[in-house]
Design an enzyme around this catalytic site. Structure first.
Site, PDB file in Angstrom:
ATOM      1  N   VAL A 137       0.897  -1.152   0.000  1.00 42.31           N
ATOM      2  CA  VAL A 137       0.000   0.000   0.000  1.00 42.31           C
ATOM      3  C   VAL A 137       0.939   1.205   0.000  1.00 42.31           C
ATOM      4  O   VAL A 137       1.577   1.501   1.007  1.00 42.31           O
ATOM      5  CB  VAL A 137      -0.927   0.017   1.232  1.00 42.31           C
ATOM      6  N   PRO A 138       1.070   1.892  -1.139  1.00 42.23           N
ATOM      7  CA  PRO A 138       2.119   2.904  -1.308  1.00 42.23           C
ATOM      8  C   PRO A 138       1.830   4.239  -0.593  1.00 42.23           C
ATOM      9  O   PRO A 138       1.634   5.277  -1.228  1.00 42.23           O
ATOM     10  CB  PRO A 138       2.190   3.071  -2.822  1.00 42.23           C
ATOM     11  N   CYS A 139       1.853   4.215   0.721  1.00 46.07           N
ATOM     12  CA  CYS A 139       1.557   5.421   1.494  1.00 46.07           C
ATOM     13  C   CYS A 139       2.578   6.526   1.238  1.00 46.07           C
ATOM     14  O   CYS A 139       2.290   7.697   1.491  1.00 46.07           O
ATOM     15  CB  CYS A 139       1.462   5.112   2.979  1.00 46.07           C
ATOM     16  N   HIS A 140       3.737   6.179   0.707  1.00 45.47           N
ATOM     17  CA  HIS A 140       4.731   7.202   0.389  1.00 45.47           C
ATOM     18  C   HIS A 140       4.245   8.119  -0.728  1.00 45.47           C
ATOM     19  O   HIS A 140       4.798   9.197  -0.927  1.00 45.47           O
ATOM     20  CB  HIS A 140       6.079   6.557   0.015  1.00 45.47           C
ATOM     21  N   ARG A 141       3.189   7.728  -1.434  1.00 44.19           N
ATOM     22  CA  ARG A 141       2.630   8.561  -2.499  1.00 44.19           C
ATOM     23  C   ARG A 141       1.597   9.564  -1.979  1.00 44.19           C
ATOM     24  O   ARG A 141       1.040  10.335  -2.754  1.00 44.19           O
ATOM     25  CB  ARG A 141       1.982   7.674  -3.565  1.00 44.19           C
TER      26      ARG A 141
END
Length: 192
Positions: A137-141
């Site tokens: 889950v690309p929370c860095h985006r």
């Protein structure tokens, strides 16, 4: 396999960790400065996890994480997640986050608006900060307003959002310093 398992694995940015149950991946731990610190973080959050050979699902996630951290664009859609203990709102935030294309970013406000909850910006930020499924889950985006990078979740280790985004070709703005917050830059003067 009984209970929760974990494994430590190599990536281009260091030794990461992954925790899984029979249902799916429960957490991804990005590397700390030392591997022992990565293991310690896993034990703090999942004290009942035991080191073992990764399940097929965890192996699929490991392959994808290693590829992503090497600059590829893996597809995590076949990776099962164990989100059973998470609030329904957080799961909705993670679904919206997974829809953000590689190399792009969204703000907390944009995610809240996508969910039809534009007043829930703080709740979105809290869900992103608590994301246990780093990279899958690309929370860095997802960034604060103004596309400023900020801290990752407790699973983030020593890697910054800025570094993860640079691997994907995105170029966010560095976090505001206290100096910038207290003394905003004066507007440029008009030529005389």
């Amino acid at each position: 396999m009984v209970g929760r398992g974990y494994a430590i694995f190599d990536t281009a940015i260091g030794r990461c960790g992954i925790v899984w149950s029979e249902t799916g991946v429960m957490a991804v731990q990005l590397p700390e400065v030392r591997e022992i610190d990565t293991r310690r973080r896993i034990f703090q959050i999942h004290p009942d996890a035991r080191e073992q050979r990764p399940s097929d699902n965890a192996e699929l996630a490991i392959d994808g994480i290693a590829a992503l951290l090497h600059g590829s664009d893996p597809d995590f859609s076949d990776v099962s997640l164990d989100a059973g203990g998470l609030p329904a709102f957080d799961r909705r935030v993670y679904e919206a986050t997974c829809a953000i294309p590689r190399g792009e970013t969204r703000t907390y406000h944009e995610i809240a608006k996508t969910l039809g909850a534009s007043g829930a910006v703080h709740s979105v930020a809290q869900a992103i900060v608590k994301n246990p499924f780093m990279l899958i889950v690309p929370c860095h985006r997802v960034l604060e307003a103004g596309n400023y990078t900020d801290r990752l979740s407790p699973y983030g280790g020593v890697i910054s959002k800025r570094r993860l985004l640079s691997l994907e070709g995105a170029h966010p703005i560095a976090s505001k310093t206290l100096f910038e917050v207290l003394l905003p830059v004066a507007p440029p003067r008009a030529p005389s």
